[in-house]
Design a protein around this motif. Structure first.
Motif, mmCIF file in Angstrom:
data_model
loop_
_atom_site.group_PDB
_atom_site.id
_atom_site.type_symbol
_atom_site.label_atom_id
_atom_site.label_comp_id
_atom_site.label_asym_id
_atom_site.label_seq_id
_atom_site.Cartn_x
_atom_site.Cartn_y
_atom_site.Cartn_z
ATOM 1 N N LEU A 96 -17.490 94.086 3.239
ATOM 2 C CA LEU A 96 -17.624 92.766 3.846
ATOM 3 C C LEU A 96 -18.629 91.900 3.087
ATOM 4 N N PRO A 99 -17.652 90.188 -1.003
ATOM 5 C CA PRO A 99 -16.968 88.890 -1.097
ATOM 6 C C PRO A 99 -17.794 87.761 -0.500
ATOM 7 N N CYS A 100 -18.476 88.060 0.611
ATOM 8 C CA CYS A 100 -19.247 87.026 1.288
ATOM 9 C C CYS A 100 -20.388 86.527 0.396
ATOM 10 N N ALA A 103 -19.125 84.591 -2.617
ATOM 11 C CA ALA A 103 -18.769 83.207 -2.319
ATOM 12 C C ALA A 103 -20.014 82.359 -2.087
ATOM 13 N N TYR A 107 -19.452 80.242 -5.155
ATOM 14 C CA TYR A 107 -18.533 79.192 -4.744
ATOM 15 C C TYR A 107 -19.197 78.149 -3.866
ATOM 16 N N PHE A 119 -26.642 84.962 9.094
ATOM 17 C CA PHE A 119 -26.621 86.411 8.849
ATOM 18 C C PHE A 119 -28.007 87.018 9.044
ATOM 19 N N LEU A 169 -25.385 94.673 7.432
ATOM 20 C CA LEU A 169 -24.649 93.585 6.787
ATOM 21 C C LEU A 169 -25.556 92.419 6.356
ATOM 22 N N PRO B 7 -17.766 77.264 9.285
ATOM 23 C CA PRO B 7 -17.458 76.725 7.963
ATOM 24 C C PRO B 7 -16.098 76.040 7.935
ATOM 25 N N GLN B 9 -14.373 73.410 7.977
ATOM 26 C CA GLN B 9 -14.348 71.961 7.877
ATOM 27 C C GLN B 9 -13.573 71.602 6.626
ATOM 28 N N GLU B 26 -11.629 75.874 -4.851
ATOM 29 C CA GLU B 26 -12.795 76.750 -4.836
ATOM 30 C C GLU B 26 -13.443 76.798 -3.466
ATOM 31 N N HIS B 27 -13.511 75.626 -2.823
ATOM 32 C CA HIS B 27 -14.099 75.604 -1.488
ATOM 33 C C HIS B 27 -13.300 76.475 -0.534
ATOM 34 N N ILE B 29 -11.368 79.027 -1.350
ATOM 35 C CA ILE B 29 -11.586 80.433 -1.694
ATOM 36 C C ILE B 29 -12.922 80.892 -1.130
ATOM 37 N N GLY B 30 -13.951 80.069 -1.321
ATOM 38 C CA GLY B 30 -15.271 80.415 -0.826
ATOM 39 C C GLY B 30 -15.245 80.679 0.661
ATOM 40 N N LEU B 33 -13.537 84.004 1.522
ATOM 41 C CA LEU B 33 -14.307 85.209 1.193
ATOM 42 C C LEU B 33 -15.436 85.436 2.195
ATOM 43 N N VAL B 34 -15.948 84.344 2.743
ATOM 44 C CA VAL B 34 -17.073 84.464 3.667
ATOM 45 C C VAL B 34 -16.607 84.912 5.052
ATOM 46 N N PRO B 36 -14.449 87.071 6.646
ATOM 47 C CA PRO B 36 -14.417 88.401 7.271
ATOM 48 C C PRO B 36 -15.809 88.867 7.719
ATOM 49 N N ALA B 37 -16.794 88.734 6.837
ATOM 50 C CA ALA B 37 -18.147 89.170 7.189
ATOM 51 C C ALA B 37 -18.692 88.332 8.336
#
Lengths: 292, 314
Positions: A96, A99-100, A103, A107, A119, A169, B7, B9, B26-27, B29-30, B33-34, B36-37
């Motif tokens: 988890l 990737p977080c 990004a 990103y 977090f 996490l 996030p 938006q 990119e936004h 994708i970012g 990726l965020v 799930p956590a």
């Protein structure tokens, strides 16, 4: 004991050897700090009567009677449970968090700072404050009065894995983000100009570059999960993890120090060895990118 | 906890976009990726907290389950105005956290400075100094309670007796000090690790230049090392606060919060209410109060962090 390679290109470390007085002071401080661990280790090899003897004997003929007693309880399930919960929860943490953090660092989604602080703020909540609701949610029945369903996770390793994942996490996201921050932008830009896909960019370019950081983060998560006592004590069965095994030797009557010392030694040895081997990563990992 | 902002938006082109569509993607994708956590953290940490809020408005004691029902703010009012232990516990918590964090930082600084010089066996000394951090908190607490601090068979009082004095019964005469000592023993190495990383990031040129200018070791430490370490001390203090305020194993193992409430900190108080007094309602109200107080502290700490992040970017 592990001596570690310290003669790296002496960044920051004074090149000249310190004075003998310095060396002696450092050794004395080190021995004092280490003494309780050493004493615990030694007591595990004493008879119960010798364990409470003063002045304490540091040189003696070792007995294995405590370890016989400790091995008399089948410790394998405890160690297996601890190993499984530590490794599986760490696996999910990394799954988890990578990737977080990737990004967040590379990103920069909108509000990335708020997300990061969310977090870390979840780690501020004392587990003791939510132990009853957790108990209710984990129980098979939930709370029928409020119509809250139960998850049936009470006394299961799955429950512990979920909690340990949540517990580690935030730290992992925080640490990994700072490692990803250190990846030079031009390398990424070059990869993107070349049309590298995201998986390729992540797995073939970035992750290998920060592999020490990945290792450090995983180590920290394993250490915290292995050493966790409170949640396991309250939400898992008494036969669950290694800390539960250790406290079995605390009794209200009779002498138990030597057996407790033996079981404590067994409980701490895996993590102590791991930590000794991974010292360099720990130093880097815990500084969490403040070095830059 | 309302710190999180969704996030979800619409992604807009960032200021320094190479190409608009690329940045847009990119936004997205970012965000993907965020998520799930983020979802996991929200579910696992906020669901129990929501339940805590509900319970905090209920009268619910497990000894009298038939009397369960909503009572508005009664639990809060009781805690704030009538619970005899409440303010003592808050004071305990402050002493516990501030004392342990500052002592850990000071000792950690000493340890780090000691092993940041070359001497024979430096690696071994560093290894010895790191070890307490690796020891399971429950094991550390039991070893200290029994083998170190026991009044009859403990090492500490035996050492005191060697100089002809009579040592105290640590856990009843100085309970808070004893618990803090064990915490500091485990967390000073953690501070050392952070500060050591800080010391090793000071460039050798700067140190050498100072030495060429005739700086003594003490001047070098106070004029170069210490200012450079400030950021690392902030980080250590921050993380130390987060972790130490939640330390409950040593209290549980060594004193059970006593004698009286002398070593009861807020997290332990919550636990006691629920598991020993079986008072779910008041325990929950206390939990909510703890979280609200944490939010105040968090906000302050987060500002500090924010400043650190900005400096890192600069």
């Amino acid at each position: 004991m592990a001596t570690l390679p310290i003669r790296r290109a002496g960044r920051g470390v004074s090149r000249e050897t310190a004075s003998p007085l310095w060396a002696i002071s450092a050794w004395i401080v080190g021995l004092i700090v280490f003494f309780p661990v050493l004493y615990m280790f030694l007591t595990g090899f004493k008879s119960e009567n010798a364990a409470v003897e003063l002045p304490p004997r540091l040189i003696f003929w070792p007995t294995f009677e405590n370890y016989d007693a400790v091995f008399g309880i089948n410790f394998v399930p405890f160690f297996r449970n601890s190993l499984v919960t530590s490794l599986v929860s760490t696996f999910f943490v990394m799954l988890l968090a990578i990737p977080c953090a990737y990004a967040l660092a590379l990103y920069r989604p909108k509000k990335w700072k708020d997300i990061l602080f969310f977090f870390i703020s979840t780690r501020f909540l004392p587990a003791a404050g939510v132990i009853v609701p957790l108990y209710v949610l984990f129980s098979p029945v939930g709370d029928p009065v409020l119509g809250v369903p139960g998850l049936g996770l009470l006394g299961t390793l799955q429950g512990l894995v979920i909690l340990y994942t949540a517990m580690n996490l935030p730290i992992a996201v925080w640490m990994l983000r700072s490692f990803f921050e250190e990846v030079p932008r031009d390398i990424l830009d070059a990869a993107r100009v070349d049309g590298a896909s995201l998986p390729r960019e992540m797995f073939q370019i970035v992750l290998p570059m920060i592999s020490p950081g990945l290792v450090a983060t995983a180590f920290i998560a394993i250490i915290f999960a292995w050493n966790e006592f409170f949640l396991a004590y309250n939400l898992a069965p008494k036969e669950s993890t290694v800390p539960m095994f250790m406290v079995r030797f605390v009794t209200s009557e009779g002498l138990f120090w030597a057996k407790l010392a033996a079981s404590s030694t067994m409980a701490v040895i895996p993590i102590v060895l791991l930590g000794w081997i991974a010292q360099r990563q720990l130093v880097r990992g815990l500084s969490m990118g403040a070095v830059k | 906890m309302a710190v999180a902002q969704s996030p979800a938006q619409p992604a807009v082109a960032a200021p320094a976009a190479p190409t608009g569509s690329r940045r847009l993607a990119e936004h997205q994708i970012g965000r993907l990726l965020v998520l799930p956590a983020l979802i996991f953290a929200i579910l696992v940490t906020q669901a129990p907290f929501l339940l805590t809020i509900l319970y905090s408005f209920q009268r619910w004691n497990l000894n009298r389950p038939d009397q369960r029902g909503f009572v508005g703010f009664d639990n809060y009012i009781f805690l704030l105005t009538r619970d005899p232990a409440f303010y003592e516990v808050i004071l305990n918590t402050v002493i516990f956290v501030v004392g342990a964090v500052l002592a850990s930082l000071a000792l950690g600084l000493l340890f780090a400075e000691l092993v940041n010089h070359r001497f024979p066996g430096r690696g071994i000394v560093r290894t010895m100094l790191i070890t307490p951090f690796l020891i399971m908190p429950a094991a550390a607490a039991l070893t200290w309670k029994n083998q170190m601090l026991d009044a009859n068979f403990g090492i500490v009082d035996w050492l005191i007796s060697l100089v002809g004095l009579r040592g105290p019964v640590w856990l009843s005469d100085y309970p808070m000090l004893s618990v803090i000592a064990v915490i500091v023993w485990r967390w000073a190495p953690f501070m050392m690790l952070i500060l050591l990383a800080g010391m090793q990031s000071i460039s050798e040129e700067v140190r050498e230049a100072a030495r060429v200018d005739g700086a003594t070791a003490r001047q070098e430490f106070f004029d170069i090392t210490l200012p450079h370490l400030w950021r690392f001390m902030q980080l250590g203090g921050l993380l130390g606060t987060v972790f130490i305020v939640q330390e409950i194993d040593p209290i549980f193992m060594m004193t059970g919060g006593g004698p009286g409430d002398a070593t009861t900190t807020l997290p332990y108080f919550v636990y006691e209410k629920a598991r020993e007094s079986f008072d779910i309602g008041r325990g929950a109200a206390l939990g909510v109060i703890v979280v609200l107080m944490s939010i105040v502290v968090i906000t302050l700490l987060v500002r500090l962090l924010d400043r650190m992040l900005e400096r890192q970017e600069a």
